[in-house]
Write a protein that holds these residues in place. Structure first.
Motif, PDB file in Angstrom:
ATOM      1  N   ALA A 290       0.822  -1.206   0.000  1.00  0.00           N
ATOM      2  CA  ALA A 290       0.000   0.000   0.000  1.00  0.00           C
ATOM      3  C   ALA A 290       0.858   1.259   0.000  1.00  0.00           C
ATOM      4  O   ALA A 290       0.616   2.214   0.751  1.00  0.00           O
ATOM      5  N   ALA A 291       1.897   1.258  -0.828  1.00  0.00           N
ATOM      6  CA  ALA A 291       2.823   2.387  -0.915  1.00  0.00           C
ATOM      7  C   ALA A 291       2.634   3.088  -2.263  1.00  0.00           C
ATOM      8  O   ALA A 291       2.474   2.432  -3.296  1.00  0.00           O
ATOM      9  N   ARG A 292       2.675   4.415  -2.243  1.00  0.00           N
ATOM     10  CA  ARG A 292       2.465   5.170  -3.478  1.00  0.00           C
ATOM     11  C   ARG A 292       3.759   5.481  -4.212  1.00  0.00           C
ATOM     12  O   ARG A 292       3.735   5.855  -5.379  1.00  0.00           O
ATOM     13  N   ASN A 293       4.894   5.342  -3.519  1.00  0.00           N
ATOM     14  CA  ASN A 293       6.160   5.629  -4.175  1.00  0.00           C
ATOM     15  C   ASN A 293       7.265   4.787  -3.536  1.00  0.00           C
ATOM     16  O   ASN A 293       7.019   4.011  -2.592  1.00  0.00           O
ATOM     17  N   ARG A 294       8.460   4.959  -4.048  1.00  0.00           N
ATOM     18  CA  ARG A 294       9.592   4.147  -3.604  1.00  0.00           C
ATOM     19  C   ARG A 294       9.906   4.365  -2.125  1.00  0.00           C
ATOM     20  O   ARG A 294      10.192   3.422  -1.390  1.00  0.00           O
ATOM     21  N   LEU A 297       7.455   2.629   0.026  1.00  0.00           N
ATOM     22  CA  LEU A 297       7.674   1.181  -0.030  1.00  0.00           C
ATOM     23  C   LEU A 297       8.811   0.774   0.897  1.00  0.00           C
ATOM     24  O   LEU A 297       8.696  -0.198   1.657  1.00  0.00           O
ATOM     25  N   VAL A 298       9.911   1.503   0.863  1.00  0.00           N
ATOM     26  CA  VAL A 298      11.044   1.198   1.744  1.00  0.00           C
ATOM     27  C   VAL A 298      10.623   1.319   3.207  1.00  0.00           C
ATOM     28  O   VAL A 298      10.939   0.458   4.039  1.00  0.00           O
ATOM     29  N   ASN A 299       9.894   2.379   3.527  1.00  0.00           N
ATOM     30  CA  ASN A 299       9.462   2.576   4.913  1.00  0.00           C
ATOM     31  C   ASN A 299       8.536   1.465   5.371  1.00  0.00           C
ATOM     32  O   ASN A 299       8.657   0.957   6.499  1.00  0.00           O
ATOM     33  N   ALA A 300       7.594   1.069   4.502  1.00  0.00           N
ATOM     34  CA  ALA A 300       6.637   0.026   4.873  1.00  0.00           C
ATOM     35  C   ALA A 300       7.346  -1.312   5.063  1.00  0.00           C
ATOM     36  O   ALA A 300       7.099  -2.031   6.040  1.00  0.00           O
ATOM     37  N   ALA A 301       8.240  -1.645   4.150  1.00  0.00           N
ATOM     38  CA  ALA A 301       8.950  -2.911   4.266  1.00  0.00           C
ATOM     39  C   ALA A 301       9.888  -2.906   5.462  1.00  0.00           C
ATOM     40  O   ALA A 301      10.101  -3.935   6.109  1.00  0.00           O
ATOM     41  N   SER A 302      10.453  -1.740   5.794  1.00  0.00           N
ATOM     42  CA  SER A 302      11.376  -1.652   6.923  1.00  0.00           C
ATOM     43  C   SER A 302      10.685  -1.890   8.250  1.00  0.00           C
ATOM     44  O   SER A 302      11.339  -2.208   9.252  1.00  0.00           O
ATOM     45  N   GLN A 303       9.349  -1.745   8.292  1.00  0.00           N
ATOM     46  CA  GLN A 303       8.647  -2.047   9.512  1.00  0.00           C
ATOM     47  C   GLN A 303       8.844  -3.508   9.921  1.00  0.00           C
ATOM     48  O   GLN A 303       8.853  -3.839  11.086  1.00  0.00           O
ATOM     49  N   GLY A 304       9.055  -4.376   8.919  1.00  0.00           N
ATOM     50  CA  GLY A 304       9.351  -5.761   9.206  1.00  0.00           C
ATOM     51  C   GLY A 304      10.653  -5.905   9.943  1.00  0.00           C
ATOM     52  O   GLY A 304      10.781  -6.715  10.863  1.00  0.00           O
ATOM     53  N   GLN A 305      11.641  -5.098   9.558  1.00  0.00           N
ATOM     54  CA  GLN A 305      12.927  -5.118  10.245  1.00  0.00           C
ATOM     55  C   GLN A 305      12.761  -4.732  11.714  1.00  0.00           C
ATOM     56  O   GLN A 305      13.217  -5.393  12.621  1.00  0.00           O
ATOM     57  N   GLN A 306      12.068  -3.613  11.922  1.00  0.00           N
ATOM     58  CA  GLN A 306      11.948  -3.071  13.279  1.00  0.00           C
ATOM     59  C   GLN A 306      11.168  -4.027  14.171  1.00  0.00           C
ATOM     60  O   GLN A 306      11.506  -4.239  15.318  1.00  0.00           O
ATOM     61  N   GLY A 307      10.099  -4.607  13.583  1.00  0.00           N
ATOM     62  CA  GLY A 307       9.323  -5.537  14.379  1.00  0.00           C
ATOM     63  C   GLY A 307      10.096  -6.783  14.751  1.00  0.00           C
ATOM     64  O   GLY A 307       9.967  -7.321  15.823  1.00  0.00           O
ATOM     65  N   GLU A 308      10.950  -7.224  13.821  1.00  0.00           N
ATOM     66  CA  GLU A 308      11.733  -8.430  14.079  1.00  0.00           C
ATOM     67  C   GLU A 308      12.728  -8.221  15.183  1.00  0.00           C
ATOM     68  O   GLU A 308      13.000  -9.098  15.987  1.00  0.00           O
TER      69      GLU A 308
END
Length: 310
Positions: A290-294, A297-308
């Motif tokens: 659900a990202a409108r730009n690059r 997208l990086v911020n949304a995917a990075s949430q996986g890093q932080q949660g892990e």
């Protein structure tokens, strides 16, 4: 290594069986240098990074003998001592364990267990992309039966191409002269396989008798059983796991390289994809997150890093 790589594919997922790499890397075998920046590095992990249950698993009493010993060991050090003792008892110094896949004819390493590997050889193997010219993968039986090899016979069968000679020179420089190499078919991922390699300083291969091969298989399969069934890497958040499990292998690697800061052009080059194909997968990833730009997208995917890491 980018922490999000641990979401790309669980390092301890099932196992593996090979895809023929001989045809997939024929062109690179004859070149003098690895081309471009190369594919993503595997997720390197050690015993210290595994999650182990506090209590002995209830089904562990039925585990094979050596697997049971590993489960009963009270510490990382004790498990390491057990594996090193068995390695040395049958004439080997090191054990490599990794999961690999093939994407569009390109061999890609998903994960690599470092605890019992030769560190000098591991660094050279991946930095120089020796896996692209490693004849052992080509020669190992697809059935899972072991390949017994020594460096002189590899040299006799490898020809005189520059990269193959550097592969052999680095093997010698790392103190490795012979070994047993085998691969295991994954019951769940057609294009994945686990590769297990026991390495020795001893020259020649006459010393690797049937009895030695049998004990090498017991050790390698026991470690595989221990890693794949009785331990796991820390899990990613449920939402991130769901997103990753629904992605194609190509999207997973595109996302990994994006998070490593690669441009679309670099991603296309490293994965040997067309610019159009990368653009298509980037659009699919933006829709998935659900990202409108690059940047989003990086911020949304990075949430996986932080949660892990939390």
């Amino acid at each position: 290594m980018n922490a999000f790589a641990s979401l790309i594919r669980p390092a301890l997922a099932a196992s593996a069986n090979p895809r023929s790499v001989a045809a997939s890397s024929r062109a690179s075998q004859d070149g003098d240098q690895p081309q471009g920046g190369g594919p993503p590095l595997p997720q390197f992990y050690s015993e210290a990074q595994l999650y182990l249950p506090q209590a002995r698993p209830p089904h562990a009493d039925g585990a094979p003998g050596f697997v049971g010993e590993l489960l009963d060991a009270g510490s990382i050090e004790a498990r390491g001592d057990l594996i090193r003792a068995m390695l040395h008892a049958i004439g080997f110094e090191w054990l490599s364990y990794g999961v690999i896949t093939q994407l569009r004819g390109q061999l890609l390493h998903l994960s690599f267990f470092t605890s019992h590997a030769n560190p000098q050889w591991t660094e050279r193997y991946f930095s120089q992309r020796h896996y692209e010219v490693d004849p052992r993968f080509r020669d190992a039986p697809a059935s899972g039966l072991p390949l017994v090899w020594d460096i002189d016979r590899l040299e006799a069968s490898s020809g005189s191409a520059g990269r193959r000679q550097r592969f052999l020179a680095d093997l010698r420089g790392s103190g490795i002269r012979s070994g047993v190499y085998f691969r295991l078919a994954s019951p769940t991922h057609v294009n994945e396989h686990t590769v297990i390699s026991l390495l020795s300083r001893s020259p020649g291969r006459d010393w690797i008798t049937d009895a030695v091969v049998g004990r090498a298989l017991v050790l390698g399969l026991s470690l595989h059983d221990y890693l794949s069934r009785h331990s796991r890497l820390p899990a990613a958040p449920a939402a991130a796991r769901a997103e990753m499990s629904a992605m194609s292998a190509t999207q997973q690697y595109v996302l990994q390289l994006l998070l490593e800061g690669c441009s679309d052009k670099e991603i296309a080059h490293r994965l040997r994809l067309s610019a159009h194909t990368v653009d298509y997968h980037m659009r699919q990833l933006r829709r998935r997150f659900a990202a409108r730009n690059r940047v989003q997208l990086v911020n949304a995917a990075s949430q996986g890093q932080q949660g892990e890491g939390s």
